[in-house]
Enzyme design. Structure first.
Site, mmCIF file in Angstrom:
data_model
loop_
_atom_site.group_PDB
_atom_site.id
_atom_site.type_symbol
_atom_site.label_atom_id
_atom_site.label_comp_id
_atom_site.label_asym_id
_atom_site.label_seq_id
_atom_site.Cartn_x
_atom_site.Cartn_y
_atom_site.Cartn_z
ATOM 1 N N GLU A 108 -1.450 -5.249 8.806
ATOM 2 C CA GLU A 108 -0.638 -4.643 9.863
ATOM 3 C C GLU A 108 -1.290 -4.875 11.227
ATOM 4 O O GLU A 108 -2.513 -4.877 11.339
ATOM 5 C CB GLU A 108 -0.487 -3.140 9.609
ATOM 6 C CG GLU A 108 0.227 -2.838 8.302
ATOM 7 C CD GLU A 108 0.450 -1.340 8.074
ATOM 8 O OE1 GLU A 108 0.126 -0.513 8.952
ATOM 9 O OE2 GLU A 108 0.965 -0.998 6.984
ATOM 10 N N ASP A 133 -1.066 -6.059 -0.087
ATOM 11 C CA ASP A 133 -1.446 -5.413 1.177
ATOM 12 C C ASP A 133 -2.947 -5.180 1.260
ATOM 13 O O ASP A 133 -3.563 -4.690 0.298
ATOM 14 C CB ASP A 133 -0.770 -4.034 1.272
ATOM 15 C CG ASP A 133 0.499 -4.073 2.089
ATOM 16 O OD1 ASP A 133 0.665 -4.990 2.918
ATOM 17 O OD2 ASP A 133 1.337 -3.167 1.889
ATOM 18 N N GLU A 157 9.286 -3.904 10.623
ATOM 19 C CA GLU A 157 9.724 -2.613 10.073
ATOM 20 C C GLU A 157 10.204 -1.694 11.198
ATOM 21 O O GLU A 157 9.479 -1.479 12.183
ATOM 22 C CB GLU A 157 8.559 -1.955 9.313
ATOM 23 C CG GLU A 157 8.945 -0.605 8.714
ATOM 24 C CD GLU A 157 7.963 -0.091 7.668
ATOM 25 O OE1 GLU A 157 6.978 -0.787 7.328
ATOM 26 O OE2 GLU A 157 8.195 1.038 7.176
ATOM 27 N N ASP A 183 0.841 -1.197 0.000
ATOM 28 C CA ASP A 183 0.000 0.000 0.000
ATOM 29 C C ASP A 183 0.881 1.254 0.000
ATOM 30 O O ASP A 183 0.379 2.371 -0.101
ATOM 31 C CB ASP A 183 -1.007 -0.007 1.162
ATOM 32 C CG ASP A 183 -0.339 -0.051 2.517
ATOM 33 O OD1 ASP A 183 0.886 -0.251 2.592
ATOM 34 O OD2 ASP A 183 -1.048 0.130 3.536
ATOM 35 N N SER A 184 2.212 1.042 0.023
ATOM 36 C CA SER A 184 3.132 2.156 -0.226
ATOM 37 C C SER A 184 2.933 2.703 -1.637
ATOM 38 O O SER A 184 3.481 3.751 -1.978
ATOM 39 C CB SER A 184 4.588 1.705 -0.035
ATOM 40 O OG SER A 184 4.861 0.537 -0.781
HETATM 41 O O1 KIV Z 1 3.649 -1.149 1.651
HETATM 42 C C1 KIV Z 1 4.849 -1.438 1.757
HETATM 43 O O2 KIV Z 1 5.691 -1.094 0.918
HETATM 44 C C2 KIV Z 1 5.260 -2.205 2.915
HETATM 45 C C3 KIV Z 1 6.727 -2.419 3.111
HETATM 46 C C4 KIV Z 1 7.342 -1.216 3.672
HETATM 47 C C5 KIV Z 1 7.013 -3.608 3.919
HETATM 48 O O3 KIV Z 1 4.461 -2.617 3.689
#
Ligand code: KIV
Length: 281
Positions: A132, A101, A198, A62-63
């Site tokens: 998460e 995610d 993280e 979700d980044s």
């Molecule tokens: O969304 C993402 O990129 C992540 C990584 C930082 C592990 O969850």
């Protein structure tokens, strides 16, 4: 460097012969001490390159919110956006295990909501989902696992809780270390297949790693995790800035900028297109 014998250079990936990475390979990798390599991917063109490079797990993170969509956090990311990105990555991936995610607001209400959201990502081509949080998520991890959906946990700095955590800060210091360890054990007992750690202190990441039979995948958590994950744009040097825990293994941003400059100059100087680029009849 790639050799004729191995497209992945001298390092041995978790599964040989270009065979697809499956859930059972993750625990086997931990047992063997083979490090797991994970990168984010958000689209087909990038996924194809990262997959061909021997990356074991591709995370449709979700980044995407910060990295690709111009948001300043992951919070605005919608499930529909994750579905589109997951489809694109899954279509282009032959070998890596695709983890998608669950975005903010699509699973916190409980197992029923988590299952409905996870099903959408699995139908889009994910091989697993990531969520998460610690012990409060164990019930959802259990229900998803029982429904045949592999789940990756995510502890330490959890970006979807950035407002609660008071910014981008290292987690698990002092007494919080025992809570994090208990959370890790709760997720593993509920059936999680792996755990992203993280921004946690290196000794704590090592302690968690030693205490679990499922692999830990670190980001800003030191070298004693069972694998590492980076946002691909940080890894490849797409932008000038990257977090302290990342390393730029290339300068792709500068190469792209230069290619665009060269293309612009060629168009303006009329050296592109030339005869070989057009059709005479
Ligand atoms: O969304 C993402 O990129 C992540 C990584 C930082 C592990 O969850």
């Amino acid at each position: 460097m790639a050799t004729p014998e191995s497209p992945y250079g001298t390092s041995a990936p978790v599964v040989a012969g270009g065979k697809p990475v499956r859930v059972h390979h993750l625990a086997a990798a931990k047992k063997d001490g083979t490090k797991l390599v994970m990168l984010t991917a958000y689209d087909a063109v990038t996924a194809q390159i990262l997959d061909a490079a021997g990356t074991d797990l591709l995370l449709v993170g979700d980044s995407i919110g910060n990295v690709m969509l111009g948001h300043d956090s992951t919070l605005p990311v919608e499930l529909d956006e994750m579905v589109v990105a997951t489809r694109s990555v899954a279509r282009a991936t032959k070998r890596a295990l695709v983890v998608a995610d669950l975005p903010f607001g699509t699973y916190e209400a409980g197992p029923e909501q988590a299952l409905a959201s996870a099903v959408r990502l699995m139908k889009a081509g994910a091989n697993a989902v990531k969520l998460e949080g610690g012990s409060p998520r164990a019930a959802s991890v259990r229900v998803l696992t029982q429904a045949g959906i592999p789940v990756v946990g995510h502890l330490g700095f959890t970006p979807q809780s950035v407002n609660m955590l008071g910014g981008f800060r290292v987690q698990g210091r002092g007494e919080a270390a025992d809570v994090l360890l208990a959370d890790a054990q709760a997720l593993a007992e509920a059936g999680a297949i792996a755990l992203v750690l993280e921004m946690v202190p290196e000794p704590l990441a090592a302690r968690v790693t030693e205490s679990l039979t499922i692999p830990t995948i670190g980001i800003g958590a030191g070298a004693r995790c069972d694998g590492q994950v980076l946002v691909w744009t940080d890894m490849a040097g797409m932008t000038d800035w990257s977090p302290r825990f990342a390393h730029q293994f290339g300068q792709i941003g500068e190469a792209l900028r230069q290619a665009a400059v060269d293309y612009g100059a060629a168009v303006r100087e009329e050296s592109f297109p030339s005869e070989k680029h057009w059709f005479s009849s």
